[in-house]
Design a protein around this motif. Sequence first.
Motif, PDB file in Angstrom:
ATOM      1  N   ALA A 433      57.694  36.862  26.018  1.00  8.79           N
ATOM      2  CA  ALA A 433      56.278  36.501  26.113  1.00  8.79           C
ATOM      3  C   ALA A 433      56.161  35.002  26.352  1.00  8.79           C
ATOM      4  O   ALA A 433      56.787  34.206  25.652  1.00  8.79           O
ATOM      5  N   SER A 434      55.389  34.633  27.333  1.00 18.14           N
ATOM      6  CA  SER A 434      55.188  33.220  27.668  1.00 18.14           C
ATOM      7  C   SER A 434      53.701  32.927  27.655  1.00 18.14           C
ATOM      8  O   SER A 434      52.903  33.645  28.279  1.00 18.14           O
ATOM      9  N   HIS A 435      53.319  31.877  26.911  1.00 20.97           N
ATOM     10  CA  HIS A 435      51.904  31.530  26.776  1.00 20.97           C
ATOM     11  C   HIS A 435      51.281  31.252  28.146  1.00 20.97           C
ATOM     12  O   HIS A 435      51.739  30.398  28.897  1.00 20.97           O
ATOM     13  N   GLY A 436      50.224  32.009  28.485  1.00 23.71           N
ATOM     14  CA  GLY A 436      49.494  31.760  29.705  1.00 23.71           C
ATOM     15  C   GLY A 436      50.036  32.449  30.941  1.00 23.71           C
ATOM     16  O   GLY A 436      49.354  32.511  31.968  1.00 23.71           O
ATOM     17  N   THR A 437      51.239  32.994  30.883  1.00 24.58           N
ATOM     18  CA  THR A 437      51.820  33.615  32.088  1.00 24.58           C
ATOM     19  C   THR A 437      52.142  35.088  31.914  1.00 24.58           C
ATOM     20  O   THR A 437      52.361  35.783  32.896  1.00 24.58           O
ATOM     21  N   SER A 438      52.222  35.578  30.690  1.00 21.63           N
ATOM     22  CA  SER A 438      52.520  36.996  30.475  1.00 21.63           C
ATOM     23  C   SER A 438      51.737  37.518  29.280  1.00 21.63           C
ATOM     24  O   SER A 438      51.342  36.748  28.393  1.00 21.63           O
ATOM     25  N   ASN A 439      51.532  38.818  29.246  1.00 20.35           N
ATOM     26  CA  ASN A 439      50.793  39.459  28.159  1.00 20.35           C
ATOM     27  C   ASN A 439      51.703  39.579  26.923  1.00 20.35           C
ATOM     28  O   ASN A 439      52.758  40.221  26.985  1.00 20.35           O
ATOM     29  N   PRO A 440      51.323  38.965  25.792  1.00 17.88           N
ATOM     30  CA  PRO A 440      52.203  39.000  24.615  1.00 17.88           C
ATOM     31  C   PRO A 440      52.165  40.316  23.849  1.00 17.88           C
ATOM     32  O   PRO A 440      53.051  40.562  23.019  1.00 17.88           O
ATOM     33  N   TRP A 441      51.161  41.167  24.105  1.00 15.88           N
ATOM     34  CA  TRP A 441      50.973  42.342  23.244  1.00 15.88           C
ATOM     35  C   TRP A 441      52.097  43.370  23.318  1.00 15.88           C
ATOM     36  O   TRP A 441      52.443  43.976  22.296  1.00 15.88           O
ATOM     37  N   PRO A 442      52.709  43.644  24.486  1.00 18.19           N
ATOM     38  CA  PRO A 442      53.854  44.565  24.466  1.00 18.19           C
ATOM     39  C   PRO A 442      54.982  44.091  23.560  1.00 18.19           C
ATOM     40  O   PRO A 442      55.587  44.899  22.838  1.00 18.19           O
ATOM     41  N   THR A 443      55.242  42.784  23.576  1.00 22.53           N
ATOM     42  CA  THR A 443      56.308  42.242  22.724  1.00 22.53           C
ATOM     43  C   THR A 443      55.920  42.296  21.257  1.00 22.53           C
ATOM     44  O   THR A 443      56.721  42.690  20.398  1.00 22.53           O
ATOM     45  N   LEU A 444      54.679  41.912  20.950  1.00 15.75           N
ATOM     46  CA  LEU A 444      54.222  41.969  19.559  1.00 15.75           C
ATOM     47  C   LEU A 444      54.212  43.406  19.054  1.00 15.75           C
ATOM     48  O   LEU A 444      54.586  43.665  17.896  1.00 15.75           O
ATOM     49  N   SER A 445      53.810  44.342  19.900  1.00 17.86           N
ATOM     50  CA  SER A 445      53.802  45.758  19.508  1.00 17.86           C
ATOM     51  C   SER A 445      55.219  46.247  19.225  1.00 17.86           C
ATOM     52  O   SER A 445      55.451  46.991  18.254  1.00 17.86           O
ATOM     53  N   PHE A 446      56.173  45.838  20.062  1.00 21.18           N
ATOM     54  CA  PHE A 446      57.563  46.222  19.835  1.00 21.18           C
ATOM     55  C   PHE A 446      58.072  45.674  18.509  1.00 21.18           C
ATOM     56  O   PHE A 446      58.694  46.402  17.716  1.00 21.18           O
ATOM     57  N   VAL A 484      62.996  52.880  20.456  1.00 20.95           N
ATOM     58  CA  VAL A 484      62.006  51.813  20.600  1.00 20.95           C
ATOM     59  C   VAL A 484      62.619  50.607  21.319  1.00 20.95           C
ATOM     60  O   VAL A 484      62.008  50.029  22.228  1.00 20.95           O
ATOM     61  N   VAL A 485      63.851  50.231  20.922  1.00 19.92           N
ATOM     62  CA  VAL A 485      64.511  49.085  21.567  1.00 19.92           C
ATOM     63  C   VAL A 485      64.810  49.398  23.033  1.00 19.92           C
ATOM     64  O   VAL A 485      64.579  48.560  23.925  1.00 19.92           O
ATOM     65  N   LEU A 486      65.317  50.612  23.286  1.00 17.57           N
ATOM     66  CA  LEU A 486      65.660  50.988  24.663  1.00 17.57           C
ATOM     67  C   LEU A 486      64.419  51.002  25.552  1.00 17.57           C
ATOM     68  O   LEU A 486      64.446  50.489  26.691  1.00 17.57           O
ATOM     69  N   LEU A 487      63.319  51.556  25.060  1.00 14.21           N
ATOM     70  CA  LEU A 487      62.082  51.608  25.832  1.00 14.21           C
ATOM     71  C   LEU A 487      61.572  50.199  26.132  1.00 14.21           C
ATOM     72  O   LEU A 487      61.157  49.906  27.264  1.00 14.21           O
ATOM     73  N   PHE A 488      61.606  49.338  25.133  1.00 10.06           N
ATOM     74  CA  PHE A 488      61.171  47.953  25.335  1.00 10.06           C
ATOM     75  C   PHE A 488      62.053  47.251  26.370  1.00 10.06           C
ATOM     76  O   PHE A 488      61.561  46.537  27.246  1.00 10.06           O
ATOM     77  N   HIS A 489      63.367  47.461  26.251  1.00  9.44           N
ATOM     78  CA  HIS A 489      64.323  46.837  27.175  1.00  9.44           C
ATOM     79  C   HIS A 489      64.067  47.275  28.620  1.00  9.44           C
ATOM     80  O   HIS A 489      64.165  46.465  29.556  1.00  9.44           O
ATOM     81  N   LEU A 490      63.720  48.537  28.817  1.00 12.91           N
ATOM     82  CA  LEU A 490      63.524  49.062  30.161  1.00 12.91           C
ATOM     83  C   LEU A 490      62.143  48.744  30.727  1.00 12.91           C
ATOM     84  O   LEU A 490      61.986  48.582  31.948  1.00 12.91           O
ATOM     85  N   MET A 491      61.135  48.638  29.863  1.00  9.11           N
ATOM     86  CA  MET A 491      59.758  48.521  30.325  1.00  9.11           C
ATOM     87  C   MET A 491      59.242  47.081  30.399  1.00  9.11           C
ATOM     88  O   MET A 491      58.354  46.788  31.204  1.00  9.11           O
ATOM     89  N   VAL A 492      59.751  46.197  29.574  1.00  7.06           N
ATOM     90  CA  VAL A 492      59.200  44.834  29.504  1.00  7.06           C
ATOM     91  C   VAL A 492      60.214  43.836  30.061  1.00  7.06           C
ATOM     92  O   VAL A 492      61.314  43.697  29.505  1.00  7.06           O
ATOM     93  N   PRO A 493      59.893  43.147  31.136  1.00  2.00           N
ATOM     94  CA  PRO A 493      60.826  42.157  31.690  1.00  2.00           C
ATOM     95  C   PRO A 493      60.814  40.869  30.875  1.00  2.00           C
ATOM     96  O   PRO A 493      59.826  40.548  30.200  1.00  2.00           O
ATOM     97  N   GLN A 494      61.914  40.139  30.940  1.00  2.00           N
ATOM     98  CA  GLN A 494      61.989  38.858  30.253  1.00  2.00           C
ATOM     99  C   GLN A 494      61.114  37.839  30.980  1.00  2.00           C
ATOM    100  O   GLN A 494      61.153  37.730  32.206  1.00  2.00           O
ATOM    101  N   ALA A 495      60.344  37.084  30.197  1.00  2.00           N
ATOM    102  CA  ALA A 495      59.448  36.080  30.783  1.00  2.00           C
ATOM    103  C   ALA A 495      60.179  34.787  31.112  1.00  2.00           C
ATOM    104  O   ALA A 495      59.722  34.009  31.934  1.00  2.00           O
ATOM    105  N   ARG A 496      61.301  34.572  30.440  1.00  2.14           N
ATOM    106  CA  ARG A 496      62.069  33.345  30.691  1.00  2.14           C
ATOM    107  C   ARG A 496      63.534  33.586  30.397  1.00  2.14           C
ATOM    108  O   ARG A 496      63.884  34.443  29.586  1.00  2.14           O
TER     109      ARG A 496
END
Length: 578
Positions: A433-446, A484-496
């Motif tokens: 999650a990067s402030h201003g460039t990506s949505n933080p909620w998927p990461t916070l939800s994970f 949960v970890v596998l789904l997050f790894h596959l669905m959410v790209p790294q912001a940095r």
Amino acid sequence: MENPSSFSSFKSYLHALSDTPHRLSRRACSASASSEETARARARSGSDLRRSLRWHDLIGFGLGGMVGAGVFVTSGRAARLCAGPAVVLSYALAGLCALLSAFCYTEFAVEMPVAGGAFSYIRATFGEFLAFVTGANLVIDYVLSNAAVARGFTAYLATALGHPTLRLTLHSLPEGYNEMDPIAVAIVLLLTFIICYSTRESSWLNMVLTVLHILFIVFVIVVGFWRGDMRNFTEPGNPENAGGFFPFGASGVFNGAAMVYLSYIGYDAVSTMAEEVKNPAKNIPVGVSGSVILVTVLYCLMAASMSALLPYDKIDPEAPFSGAFEVGAAGWRWAGNMIGAGASMGIVTSLLVAMLGQARYMCVIGRSCVVPTWFAQVHPATSTPVNASAFLGIFTAAIALFTDLNILLNLVSIGSLFVFYMVANAVIYRRYASHGTSNPWPTLSFLFCFSLTSLIFTLLWQFAPPGKPKTYMLGSCIALAFGVVLLFHLMVPQARKPEFWGVPFMPWIPSISIFLNIFLLGSLDKPSYVRFGFFSGLVVLVYVLYSVHSSFDAEREGILSRKAVEMAVENGGEDQKV
């Protein structure tokens, strides 16, 4: 007309208190930029901390900080009360947890080579409030663990001199607070003077004492296996007590791991010295991770040698190794005295490193203006945070004077595990999650879902009755956590991606660290949580009554302004090349 300070008068303070909701909404979640931590915030200390440390200095500090405090102070209680001979596995589990946490610390320390450790990492990720709660708990941990270790020094010194005790008992005081320890006070104050004088000279002193201490450790391991009896790994001294390698079951191993986790707190102190390291990107990963690995191997060998010398139910919780040599090694009293001297030396090195770490934490917390900036001042002649070092040294000495070891150790483990849990969460959030460039909620939800699953697993492990239903539920929790970890790894790209060094196998390693920290937290007793809740409540009260108003004033005066942060951006990467 300029706005008056919140603390300029009683009327101004009352006005500040009435404005608390607004100030909390503005400051509590305000995250600093990396450049703010590495550039402008450092300027609030006046003089800079001198960059003079390399990877071998960090490994030396890591060995000195970890070997001594834990294994000589906590191993006796962990073996006698929790794990029995399986305390070896307790150290291995705690070491694995520490190594995974060390990876998380290292990524932050390389990106932000500042003295603030976990406080700076959390402040740049989750904001000021959680950073203050984390940093304050860690400073409290340092003070309490250093007080515990100083009292352990007295116990081993008494063994080395052949005296039953060197403490003074005052029967008029409550139990647990009635044994005065002036020797612990003296050693804390002496080390406070040394760390105020020079970091480089402190490193040399640590190196010399650590080398001598490692020689004692090799002696302990070799003689322990040579004079020990393998039957002690399975047979108690009293036949009426539980026997076998796991006399307290698997839960005893985890309870023991939570107790001995104090032994690894030294690696955190190493990360706080990042601001004084030459070429952080190269030296910090080797220094932090290398010291944890070496210490874990030494701890496991030492715990095994202690268990070989003496049945677990005859181990002295206060001075386990010297007692084991006197009783278990065919009456080698001279060896017990020698171990007492060696352990005392190791405890001095661990105290030295931990006191260096606690001062640097306080220094950086002072830079953020949530405590008086007096703590942030670095002396121009010594290039050390003299004010923070002296204040915390005196505070530590006062606690070491009268507080019982058992009370201190229970307080320390829970706070350390909480801080390491927060850092593991922070490294995932910062990557995805990067402030201003990506949505933080998927990461916070994970992070929420994974922590909740880990908590449910821990509660089932602790409280569910044994049987097949419990096994099925535990297995379901593990499968859910993995999914949960596998789904997050596959669905959410790294912001940095880290420019210099990053935790490998993201997000698996920090996720395992989160799980282990929650699991070990579940192994602690109820009084630990009561005390932790009390201290955390006190920290929140301080933040609401003082810190948020102080940082709000600093922001209003431009000290913490966004414009100031932007001005520092161009300087933010220079520290990596120093």
